[in-house]
Design an enzyme around this catalytic site. Structure first.
Site: not given
Length: 235
Positions: A92, A206, A208
């Site tokens: 990002c 994302h 994560e």
């Protein structure tokens, strides 16, 4: 957890305004590796084996998203280390920073609809021959969160042709509009790209945030973090 994995050390950078560094570090720890905190004003990467430039709104996105962070002291160290082969992942805001720093081509601009987008996003894996995507199967579809206001990837036509021709598009937005598909107007539906050697990579969604179905839509994002561990184990 093997001793080799336990010895792997992956740096996670924090800039003023970073907000996904804790999640990135958590994803690293899920693999059994050590997450090493790196501060924006430091010039020492502490001997890490790879670096993650996480998401957030570094320096408040002043000037342009990622523009100030690209000149931070720690990024000068990252640029030097990347030239010597250090794997780097931008997520990002990290994608924006890597383009601003010249580590990846193109730019990331305001979304085509000028609105912040936050949703679980389907992606197609386009390239599995990199240190960050080897755990995936080419053509597989993964679901990970996306949240950005400046996620539209733009590049010159020649650069796009080079990325496509060399297989350097890592992920592409997929799905039927309006609920899915391209959320921000990125050219060629590009969600992530990599360097020519596949060691520097970035994506807007994302991974994560998708490492455990308990806290994310899937655990599809874990593939990126285990991929880099696999690569480090081969060194």
């Amino acid at each position: 957890m093997s001793s080799a994995v336990a010895g792997a050390r992956i740096g996670v950078i924090t800039f003023p305004g970073t907000l996904d560094d804790v999640d990135a570090a958590r994803a690293v720890r899920f693999t059994g590796a050590e997450a090493v905190a790196l501060w924006h004003a430091d010039d020492d990467l502490q001997g890490v084996d790879a670096v993650i430039v996480p998401g957030g709104f570094s320096y408040g996105d002043y000037l342009r998203a990622g523009a100030i962070s690209a000149h931070a002291t720690v990024m000068r160290a990252v640029i030097d280390a990347a030239a010597k082969g250090l794997p780097v992942l931008g997520i990002c805001n990290g994608f924006q920073i890597l383009t601003e720093a010249g580590l990846l081509p193109g730019v990331v601009m305001r979304n085509s609809g000028l609105k912040f987008k936050c949703r679980d996003q389907w992606l197609r894996v386009e390239n599995t021959d990199t240190v960050w995507t080897s755990r995936y199967q080419a053509g597989s579809e993964i679901l990970v969160p996306l949240k950005n206001a400046e996620g539209r990837y733009v590049a010159h036509a020649d650069t796009l042709a080079e990325l496509e021709g060399e297989g350097r598009v890592l992920f592409r937005y997929i799905g039927e509009s309006p609920r899915q598909g391209n959320p921000n107007g990125s050219l060629n539906d590009i969600a992530g790209i990599c360097s020519a050697d596949g060691r520097i990579a970035a994506l807007m969604p994302h991974p994560e945030h998708a490492i455990d179905p308990l806290t994310g839509p899937t655990d599809d994002g874990l593939g990126m973090f285990f991929s880099i561990i696999d690569s480090l184990l081969k060194v």
